[in-house]
Motif scaffolding. Structure first.
Motif, PDB file in Angstrom:
ATOM      1  N   TYR A  84     -16.989   0.928 -12.200  1.00  0.00           N
ATOM      2  CA  TYR A  84     -17.176   0.234 -10.929  1.00  0.00           C
ATOM      3  C   TYR A  84     -17.151   1.256  -9.803  1.00  0.00           C
ATOM      4  CZ  TYR A  84     -16.307  -4.490 -12.748  1.00  0.00           C
ATOM      5  OH  TYR A  84     -16.396  -5.693 -13.401  1.00  0.00           O
ATOM      6  N   GLU A  85     -17.788   0.931  -8.702  1.00  0.00           N
ATOM      7  CA  GLU A  85     -17.673   1.746  -7.494  1.00  0.00           C
ATOM      8  C   GLU A  85     -16.224   1.659  -7.022  1.00  0.00           C
ATOM      9  OE1 GLU A  85     -19.825   3.629  -5.590  1.00  0.00           O
ATOM     10  OE2 GLU A  85     -21.388   3.388  -7.101  1.00  0.00           O
ATOM     11  N   PRO A  86     -15.701   2.726  -6.401  1.00  0.00           N
ATOM     12  CA  PRO A  86     -14.315   2.704  -5.927  1.00  0.00           C
ATOM     13  C   PRO A  86     -14.013   1.518  -5.009  1.00  0.00           C
ATOM     14  CG  PRO A  86     -15.176   4.924  -5.817  1.00  0.00           C
ATOM     15  CD  PRO A  86     -16.328   4.032  -6.203  1.00  0.00           C
ATOM     16  N   GLY A  87     -14.953   1.137  -4.177  1.00  0.00           N
ATOM     17  CA  GLY A  87     -14.743  -0.001  -3.285  1.00  0.00           C
ATOM     18  C   GLY A  87     -14.557  -1.302  -4.047  1.00  0.00           C
ATOM     19  N   SER A  88     -15.237  -1.438  -5.172  1.00  0.00           N
ATOM     20  CA  SER A  88     -15.093  -2.636  -6.001  1.00  0.00           C
ATOM     21  C   SER A  88     -13.722  -2.680  -6.666  1.00  0.00           C
ATOM     22  CB  SER A  88     -16.179  -2.674  -7.075  1.00  0.00           C
ATOM     23  OG  SER A  88     -17.451  -2.739  -6.482  1.00  0.00           O
ATOM     24  N   VAL A  89     -13.226  -1.524  -7.075  1.00  0.00           N
ATOM     25  CA  VAL A  89     -11.900  -1.454  -7.684  1.00  0.00           C
ATOM     26  C   VAL A  89     -10.847  -1.849  -6.644  1.00  0.00           C
ATOM     27  CG1 VAL A  89     -10.202   0.063  -8.788  1.00  0.00           C
ATOM     28  CG2 VAL A  89     -12.622   0.290  -9.357  1.00  0.00           C
ATOM     29  N   SER A  90     -10.998  -1.334  -5.433  1.00  0.00           N
ATOM     30  CA  SER A  90     -10.074  -1.693  -4.349  1.00  0.00           C
ATOM     31  C   SER A  90     -10.156  -3.179  -4.042  1.00  0.00           C
ATOM     32  CB  SER A  90     -10.378  -0.887  -3.087  1.00  0.00           C
ATOM     33  OG  SER A  90     -10.128   0.475  -3.309  1.00  0.00           O
ATOM     34  N   ALA A  91     -11.352  -3.746  -4.078  1.00  0.00           N
ATOM     35  CA  ALA A  91     -11.524  -5.175  -3.806  1.00  0.00           C
ATOM     36  C   ALA A  91     -10.804  -6.021  -4.852  1.00  0.00           C
ATOM     37  CB  ALA A  91     -13.009  -5.527  -3.762  1.00  0.00           C
ATOM     38  N   ILE A  92     -10.818  -5.578  -6.106  1.00  0.00           N
ATOM     39  CA  ILE A  92     -10.105  -6.299  -7.162  1.00  0.00           C
ATOM     40  C   ILE A  92      -8.604  -6.262  -6.874  1.00  0.00           C
ATOM     41  CG2 ILE A  92      -9.503  -6.301  -9.624  1.00  0.00           C
ATOM     42  CD1 ILE A  92     -12.414  -5.301 -10.133  1.00  0.00           C
ATOM     43  N   LYS A  93      -8.101  -5.102  -6.458  1.00  0.00           N
ATOM     44  CA  LYS A  93      -6.680  -5.008  -6.114  1.00  0.00           C
ATOM     45  C   LYS A  93      -6.351  -5.954  -4.961  1.00  0.00           C
ATOM     46  CE  LYS A  93      -2.965  -2.113  -4.498  1.00  0.00           C
ATOM     47  NZ  LYS A  93      -2.601  -1.046  -3.617  1.00  0.00           N
ATOM     48  N   HIS A  94      -7.222  -6.012  -3.953  1.00  0.00           N
ATOM     49  CA  HIS A  94      -6.983  -6.907  -2.812  1.00  0.00           C
ATOM     50  C   HIS A  94      -7.000  -8.368  -3.249  1.00  0.00           C
ATOM     51  CE1 HIS A  94      -6.908  -3.634  -0.003  1.00  0.00           C
ATOM     52  NE2 HIS A  94      -8.140  -3.268  -0.294  1.00  0.00           N
ATOM     53  N   SER A  95      -7.880  -8.714  -4.168  1.00  0.00           N
ATOM     54  CA  SER A  95      -7.911 -10.081  -4.696  1.00  0.00           C
ATOM     55  C   SER A  95      -6.589 -10.424  -5.379  1.00  0.00           C
ATOM     56  CB  SER A  95      -9.044 -10.251  -5.711  1.00  0.00           C
ATOM     57  OG  SER A  95     -10.294 -10.249  -5.098  1.00  0.00           O
ATOM     58  N   LEU A  96      -6.072  -9.480  -6.172  1.00  0.00           N
ATOM     59  CA  LEU A  96      -4.802  -9.705  -6.853  1.00  0.00           C
ATOM     60  C   LEU A  96      -3.663  -9.855  -5.850  1.00  0.00           C
ATOM     61  CD1 LEU A  96      -5.126  -7.155  -9.776  1.00  0.00           C
ATOM     62  CD2 LEU A  96      -5.319  -9.637  -9.893  1.00  0.00           C
ATOM     63  N   GLU A  97      -3.686  -9.015  -4.843  1.00  0.00           N
ATOM     64  CA  GLU A  97      -2.664  -9.095  -3.788  1.00  0.00           C
ATOM     65  C   GLU A  97      -2.715 -10.451  -3.094  1.00  0.00           C
ATOM     66  OE1 GLU A  97       0.528  -8.014  -2.012  1.00  0.00           O
ATOM     67  OE2 GLU A  97      -0.503  -6.200  -2.669  1.00  0.00           O
ATOM     68  N   ARG A  98      -3.922 -10.901  -2.796  1.00  0.00           N
ATOM     69  CA  ARG A  98      -4.106 -12.208  -2.145  1.00  0.00           C
ATOM     70  C   ARG A  98      -3.570 -13.336  -3.044  1.00  0.00           C
ATOM     71  NH1 ARG A  98      -8.544 -10.983  -0.088  1.00  0.00           N
ATOM     72  NH2 ARG A  98      -9.800 -11.220  -1.948  1.00  0.00           N
ATOM     73  N   TYR A  99      -3.928 -13.297  -4.317  1.00  0.00           N
ATOM     74  CA  TYR A  99      -3.475 -14.313  -5.269  1.00  0.00           C
ATOM     75  C   TYR A  99      -1.949 -14.327  -5.356  1.00  0.00           C
ATOM     76  CZ  TYR A  99      -2.203 -16.367  -9.744  1.00  0.00           C
ATOM     77  OH  TYR A  99      -1.585 -17.107 -10.724  1.00  0.00           O
ATOM     78  N   LEU A 100      -1.347 -13.143  -5.503  1.00  0.00           N
ATOM     79  CA  LEU A 100       0.108 -13.066  -5.646  1.00  0.00           C
ATOM     80  C   LEU A 100       0.817 -13.544  -4.378  1.00  0.00           C
ATOM     81  CD1 LEU A 100       0.362  -9.698  -7.606  1.00  0.00           C
ATOM     82  CD2 LEU A 100       0.750 -12.007  -8.512  1.00  0.00           C
ATOM     83  N   THR A 101       0.286 -13.198  -3.225  1.00  0.00           N
ATOM     84  CA  THR A 101       0.867 -13.657  -1.958  1.00  0.00           C
ATOM     85  C   THR A 101       0.792 -15.173  -1.853  1.00  0.00           C
ATOM     86  OG1 THR A 101       0.285 -11.582  -0.864  1.00  0.00           O
ATOM     87  CG2 THR A 101       0.701 -13.476   0.554  1.00  0.00           C
ATOM     88  N   GLU A 102      -0.375 -15.731  -2.188  1.00  0.00           N
ATOM     89  CA  GLU A 102      -0.556 -17.189  -2.120  1.00  0.00           C
ATOM     90  C   GLU A 102       0.373 -17.922  -3.084  1.00  0.00           C
ATOM     91  OE1 GLU A 102      -4.712 -17.712  -2.925  1.00  0.00           O
ATOM     92  OE2 GLU A 102      -5.295 -16.961  -0.949  1.00  0.00           O
ATOM     93  N   ASN A 103       0.768 -17.237  -4.157  1.00  0.00           N
ATOM     94  CA  ASN A 103       1.641 -17.846  -5.153  1.00  0.00           C
ATOM     95  C   ASN A 103       3.097 -17.400  -5.005  1.00  0.00           C
ATOM     96  OD1 ASN A 103      -0.007 -19.536  -7.253  1.00  0.00           O
ATOM     97  ND2 ASN A 103      -1.287 -17.814  -6.626  1.00  0.00           N
ATOM     98  N   ASN A 104       3.430 -16.913  -3.809  1.00  0.00           N
ATOM     99  CA  ASN A 104       4.810 -16.543  -3.455  1.00  0.00           C
ATOM    100  C   ASN A 104       5.449 -15.553  -4.428  1.00  0.00           C
ATOM    101  OD1 ASN A 104       4.813 -18.322  -1.178  1.00  0.00           O
ATOM    102  ND2 ASN A 104       5.043 -20.014  -2.625  1.00  0.00           N
ATOM    103  N   TYR A 105       4.668 -14.545  -4.838  1.00  0.00           N
ATOM    104  CA  TYR A 105       5.208 -13.522  -5.733  1.00  0.00           C
ATOM    105  C   TYR A 105       6.280 -12.738  -4.993  1.00  0.00           C
ATOM    106  CZ  TYR A 105       5.073 -10.296  -9.677  1.00  0.00           C
ATOM    107  OH  TYR A 105       5.390  -9.557 -10.793  1.00  0.00           O
TER     108      TYR A 105
END
Length: 154
Positions: free
Chosen positions: A77-98
């Motif tokens: 993947y392009e580096p920006g896509s890898v970072s976007a996946i990390k941001h998606s995970l961060e968003r999911y975990l935040t929304e689920n009160n991790y």
């Protein structure tokens, strides 16, 4: 105000917030979380929600996920896509009160793996403007006019 009313009011606030999210962001987050969940389930046979996995374990899972991350065709993947996946995970975990953030020290192995992956990408030319256009010389332009590759309609 009764305790029941507070719960209903808070649920309504949560529903309102969710309804205002961009549909594309929601889809991307769901897709990225599903990709990580699938990896964890197949590699570690762990079927818990990501938000239920303790930070130490999730850190190890995510570090190996990012190091092994490839597209379906086997390319990186392009580096920006890898970072976007990390941001998606961060968003999911935040929304689920991790309990902790992915940028927290509990996820140092994951973040070190991401840094190493970026260094590898840089060495291989990914994400370094490798897809940027280059200006042509006047001689090349003249040759293109002569060959009919450029014209008044182009």
């Amino acid at each position: 105000m009764s305790p029941v009313m507070k719960i209903i009011d808070l649920e309504a606030v949560g529903d309102f917030i969710k309804s205002q999210r961009k549909a594309s962001t929601v889809r991307t987050t769901e897709r990225d979380v599903a990709k990580v969940r699938s990896y964890i389930q197949s590699r570690y046979v762990d079927h818990r929600k990501l938000s239920e996995i303790p930070p130490k374990t999730l850190n190890e899972y995510l570090a190996t996920f990012f190091v092994n991350l490839k597209k379906q065709d086997g390319t990186d993947y392009e580096p920006g896509s890898v970072s976007a996946i990390k941001h998606s995970l961060e968003r999911y975990l935040t929304e689920n009160n991790y309990e902790v953030s992915l940028s927290d020290k509990h996820f140092s192995l994951t973040n070190d793996a991401l840094k190493a992956k970026r260094m590898l990408h840089k060495k291989s030319g990914l994400g370094c403007g490798s897809h940027a256009s280059e200006a042509i010389s006047p001689e090349e332009e003249g040759a293109m006019w002569k060959e009919g590759k450029l014209g008044t309609a182009d």
